[in-house]
Scaffold this active site. Structure first.
Site: not given
Ligand code: AMP
Length: 217
Positions: A14, A91, A130, A163, A174
């Site tokens: 996203k 969400r 990431r 992160r 998650r």
């Protein structure tokens, strides 16, 4: 101004897509994850620490806190912008209902909800590799989207980090939270006739182009 939401599991791209869309469309991008990270970083209060801890574990921050941030952003449309892209919000169905009610107050509604479809094994590979710039929020990947200079952000030169919620022990949670709370929004927006499905696997520019097409059509 058209309100667009971009939906997809963590790691579906996203933020990567949004970063490209702001260059190709008159669009304002608002990411609730970015807003919350900035709020948690800039304030050393018990509330900010609680928000940071909730995010680290991959749990959802309270609807009231996030809703307040979104309402504030909706009141700042951005000069010359035709589209307002909400990334990371809503969400859950409570947030979707809140957004719908807030927009209705101004005679507006969500014009399009774009769903980035990405299989679970690809999501896990993307999240675990990431790397993110804590200064400007830009995202990279150790294999598929390497920065020009190792460990440095291409945009601002910031030192790239993983992160805390991308650490392997938090990724599974998650994805679980997404399935349990967010995935039902596909049905929510499909029922309102505004859902567009886009294949989120493949070249990032091509995915962004497909999303742009879905938004403007
Ligand atoms: P993201 O950058 O979208 O992956 O969001 C990072 C984290 O911020 C999430 O795992 C949540 O802890 C929190 N967050 C972002 N958006 C929301 C939201 N709409 N509602 C609740 N928590 C959120």
């Amino acid at each position: 101004m058209k309100i667009v939401v971009i939906l997809g599991a963590p790691g579906s791209g996203k933020g990567t897509v949004a970063a490209r869309l702001v260059k190709s469309l008159p669009l304002r991008h608002v990411s609730t994850g970015d807003l919350l990270r900035a709020a948690a970083k800039n304030a050393d209060t018990p509330l900010a620490r609680a928000v940071a801890e909730t995010m680290r574990k991959g749990e959802l921050v309270s609807d009231e806190i996030v809703g307040g941030l979104v309402v504030e952003q909706l009141s700042k449309p951005g000069p010359g912008c035709e589209y307002f892209l909400l990334d990371g919000y809503p969400r859950n169905e409570k947030q979707a209902a809140f957004l719908e009610a807030k927009l209705a107050e101004g005679g507006q509604k969500v014009a399009k909800a774009v769903w980035l479809e990405v299989p679970q094994d690809v999501l896990i590979g993307r999240l675990s590799g990431r790397r993110t710039c804590p200064q400007c929020g830009a995202g990279f990947h150790v294999e598929t989207m390497r920065p020009k200079v190792e460990g440095k952000c291409d945009n601002c030169g910031g030192a790239l980090v993983q992160r805390p919620d991308d650490a392997p022990e938090n990724v599974a949670n998650r994805l679980k939270v997404y399935e349990a709370k967010t995935a039902s929004l596909l049905g929510w927006y499909e029922g309102r006739g505004v859902l567009a499905r886009v294949n989120g696997v493949g070249d990032a520019d091509a995915v962004a182009e497909a999303v742009a097409k879905a938004i403007v059509e």
